[in-house]
Design a protein around this motif. Structure first.
Motif, PDB file in Angstrom:
ATOM      1  N   TYR A 140       1.135   4.112  -2.888  1.00 49.59           N
ATOM      2  CA  TYR A 140       0.955   5.537  -2.582  1.00 49.59           C
ATOM      3  C   TYR A 140       2.099   6.356  -3.178  1.00 49.59           C
ATOM      4  O   TYR A 140       1.860   7.418  -3.777  1.00 49.59           O
ATOM      5  CB  TYR A 140       0.901   5.739  -1.064  1.00 49.59           C
ATOM      6  CG  TYR A 140       0.800   7.187  -0.646  1.00 49.59           C
ATOM      7  CD1 TYR A 140      -0.437   7.818  -0.542  1.00 49.59           C
ATOM      8  CD2 TYR A 140       1.948   7.933  -0.368  1.00 49.59           C
ATOM      9  CE1 TYR A 140      -0.534   9.154  -0.167  1.00 49.59           C
ATOM     10  CE2 TYR A 140       1.854   9.269   0.015  1.00 49.59           C
ATOM     11  CZ  TYR A 140       0.619   9.866   0.107  1.00 49.59           C
ATOM     12  OH  TYR A 140       0.524  11.191   0.470  1.00 49.59           O
ATOM     13  N   ASN A 179       0.830  -1.210   0.000  1.00 56.19           N
ATOM     14  CA  ASN A 179       0.000   0.000   0.000  1.00 56.19           C
ATOM     15  C   ASN A 179       0.862   1.256   0.000  1.00 56.19           C
ATOM     16  O   ASN A 179       0.565   2.235  -0.706  1.00 56.19           O
ATOM     17  CB  ASN A 179      -0.916   0.016   1.227  1.00 56.19           C
ATOM     18  CG  ASN A 179      -2.071  -0.952   1.120  1.00 56.19           C
ATOM     19  OD1 ASN A 179      -2.350  -1.496   0.052  1.00 56.19           O
ATOM     20  ND2 ASN A 179      -2.744  -1.183   2.231  1.00 56.19           N
ATOM     21  N   ASN A 203       1.643   6.639  -6.895  1.00 58.99           N
ATOM     22  CA  ASN A 203       0.517   7.481  -7.301  1.00 58.99           C
ATOM     23  C   ASN A 203       0.695   8.951  -6.964  1.00 58.99           C
ATOM     24  O   ASN A 203      -0.027   9.797  -7.512  1.00 58.99           O
ATOM     25  CB  ASN A 203      -0.778   6.972  -6.650  1.00 58.99           C
ATOM     26  CG  ASN A 203      -1.212   5.628  -7.176  1.00 58.99           C
ATOM     27  OD1 ASN A 203      -0.831   5.228  -8.278  1.00 58.99           O
ATOM     28  ND2 ASN A 203      -1.993   4.908  -6.386  1.00 58.99           N
ATOM     29  N   ASN A 204       1.619   9.270  -6.060  1.00 58.17           N
ATOM     30  CA  ASN A 204       1.739  10.650  -5.586  1.00 58.17           C
ATOM     31  C   ASN A 204       3.084  11.290  -5.881  1.00 58.17           C
ATOM     32  O   ASN A 204       3.301  12.450  -5.503  1.00 58.17           O
ATOM     33  CB  ASN A 204       1.462  10.700  -4.079  1.00 58.17           C
ATOM     34  CG  ASN A 204       0.005  10.454  -3.752  1.00 58.17           C
ATOM     35  OD1 ASN A 204      -0.804  11.371  -3.764  1.00 58.17           O
ATOM     36  ND2 ASN A 204      -0.338   9.197  -3.478  1.00 58.17           N
ATOM     37  N   SER A 254      -3.585   9.175   5.925  1.00 58.28           N
ATOM     38  CA  SER A 254      -2.871  10.116   5.063  1.00 58.28           C
ATOM     39  C   SER A 254      -1.587  10.596   5.723  1.00 58.28           C
ATOM     40  O   SER A 254      -0.532  10.689   5.077  1.00 58.28           O
ATOM     41  CB  SER A 254      -3.780  11.308   4.741  1.00 58.28           C
ATOM     42  OG  SER A 254      -3.088  12.263   3.961  1.00 58.28           O
ATOM     43  N   PHE A 274       1.031   7.762   5.490  1.00 53.62           N
ATOM     44  CA  PHE A 274       1.623   7.646   4.157  1.00 53.62           C
ATOM     45  C   PHE A 274       2.569   8.808   3.878  1.00 53.62           C
ATOM     46  O   PHE A 274       3.651   8.628   3.311  1.00 53.62           O
ATOM     47  CB  PHE A 274       0.527   7.594   3.092  1.00 53.62           C
ATOM     48  CG  PHE A 274      -0.165   6.267   2.988  1.00 53.62           C
ATOM     49  CD1 PHE A 274       0.550   5.100   2.732  1.00 53.62           C
ATOM     50  CD2 PHE A 274      -1.551   6.171   3.127  1.00 53.62           C
ATOM     51  CE1 PHE A 274      -0.089   3.872   2.621  1.00 53.62           C
ATOM     52  CE2 PHE A 274      -2.198   4.952   3.018  1.00 53.62           C
ATOM     53  CZ  PHE A 274      -1.466   3.797   2.774  1.00 53.62           C
ATOM     54  N   TRP A 325      -0.417   2.328   7.203  1.00 51.97           N
ATOM     55  CA  TRP A 325      -0.289   1.946   5.793  1.00 51.97           C
ATOM     56  C   TRP A 325      -1.170   0.759   5.423  1.00 51.97           C
ATOM     57  O   TRP A 325      -1.396   0.512   4.233  1.00 51.97           O
ATOM     58  CB  TRP A 325       1.154   1.557   5.485  1.00 51.97           C
ATOM     59  CG  TRP A 325       2.168   2.634   5.617  1.00 51.97           C
ATOM     60  CD1 TRP A 325       1.954   3.970   5.829  1.00 51.97           C
ATOM     61  CD2 TRP A 325       3.589   2.466   5.548  1.00 51.97           C
ATOM     62  NE1 TRP A 325       3.147   4.637   5.900  1.00 51.97           N
ATOM     63  CE2 TRP A 325       4.161   3.741   5.738  1.00 51.97           C
ATOM     64  CE3 TRP A 325       4.417   1.364   5.360  1.00 51.97           C
ATOM     65  CZ2 TRP A 325       5.549   3.942   5.731  1.00 51.97           C
ATOM     66  CZ3 TRP A 325       5.795   1.548   5.353  1.00 51.97           C
ATOM     67  CH2 TRP A 325       6.359   2.834   5.536  1.00 51.97           C
TER      68      TRP A 325
END
Length: 241
Positions: A73, A69, A76-77, A225, A228, A211
């Motif tokens: 993240y 996970n 994706n970020n 959030s 992460f 996470w």
């Protein structure tokens, strides 16, 4: 000693990191530099993260969804070229040096043999990074191991103005508090050599639980959030400083 040349991977990371920071209205912190160890990637297209399989009786395997996970993240970020497949290594693994970032977590005892300590010491001194997330009960055991691993270095608590709290997102109050445990403030300890954190040990925070899949701990989305984001700060610090 650390290698003195920049690998293809390093060049790729520093370009993509610069672009990512710019997209967020941020800039690389003063003094930021890439980890220059070409040996730390068997594949220049991705950054590989490994879970540390340690001895001593602690549940090193805790939180099976956490690393996948977290890496998802990151993918994706950011523009970091991460491999989202979790690997597992022990300290005697001949491929240890292929992973610039090691993650360890669990509850209770953690210990290393003399040979494992020497391998870990060389891994860290050659540019590797170890993040230890205390899911509960590891503190005394791990601090003892670090005292044996680096007897010449004091384990220090990092101040909140340290770059690790500002390497990507800002955490002006230090590490976030994700789980209560003993209802004490989140704290982070480190082994620092030549101004660089080699080992980051997080206590009373447990971002690793943050996470995991949402239904595992039912944490509020805000807490997940924060977990992460703090993880991304740690990874960014490990790669850029």
């Amino acid at each position: 000693m650390r290698l003195k040349y920049i690998s293809i991977l390093a060049f790729s990371i520093i370009l993509t990191a610069s672009n990512t920071f710019a997209q967020r209205g941020m800039r690389l912190p003063s003094g930021a530099k890439i980890t220059n160890d070409a040996a730390f990637s068997p594949n220049p297209s991705s950054i590989k993260v490994a879970r540390l399989h340690y001895s001593g009786g602690g549940d090193w395997y805790w939180g099976s969804s956490a690393i996948p996970n977290f890496l998802e993240y990151v993918r994706n970020n950011t523009d970091f070229p991460v491999d989202t497949i979790e690997r597992t290594v022990d300290l005697l693994d001949p491929d240890l040096s292929k992973y610039p970032f090691l993650f360890a977590t669990g509850h209770g005892a953690i210990s290393f043999s003399e040979e494992e300590r020497e391998h870990l010491r060389q891994y860290l001194l050659n540019g590797g990074f170890l993040f230890v997330n205390d899911s509960y009960g590891m503190e005394a055991h791990f601090k003892k191991e670090m005292g044996t691993l680096f007897p010449e270095r004091e384990i220090v608590e990092l101040p909140f103005d340290h770059p690790i709290y500002h390497s990507f997102y800002d955490f002006p109050n230090g590490p976030p508090k994700i789980h209560e445990h003993d209802n004490k403030p989140a704290r982070a300890f480190a082994v620092v050599i030549n101004g660089r954190v080699l080992v980051y040990f997080l206590v009373e925070s447990d971002i690793g639980d943050g996470w995991e899949d949402a239904q595992v701990h039912n944490d509020p989305e805000e807490k997940r959030s924060q977990a992460f984001r703090m993880g991304l700060n740690i990874l960014a610090y490990a790669l850029l400083y």
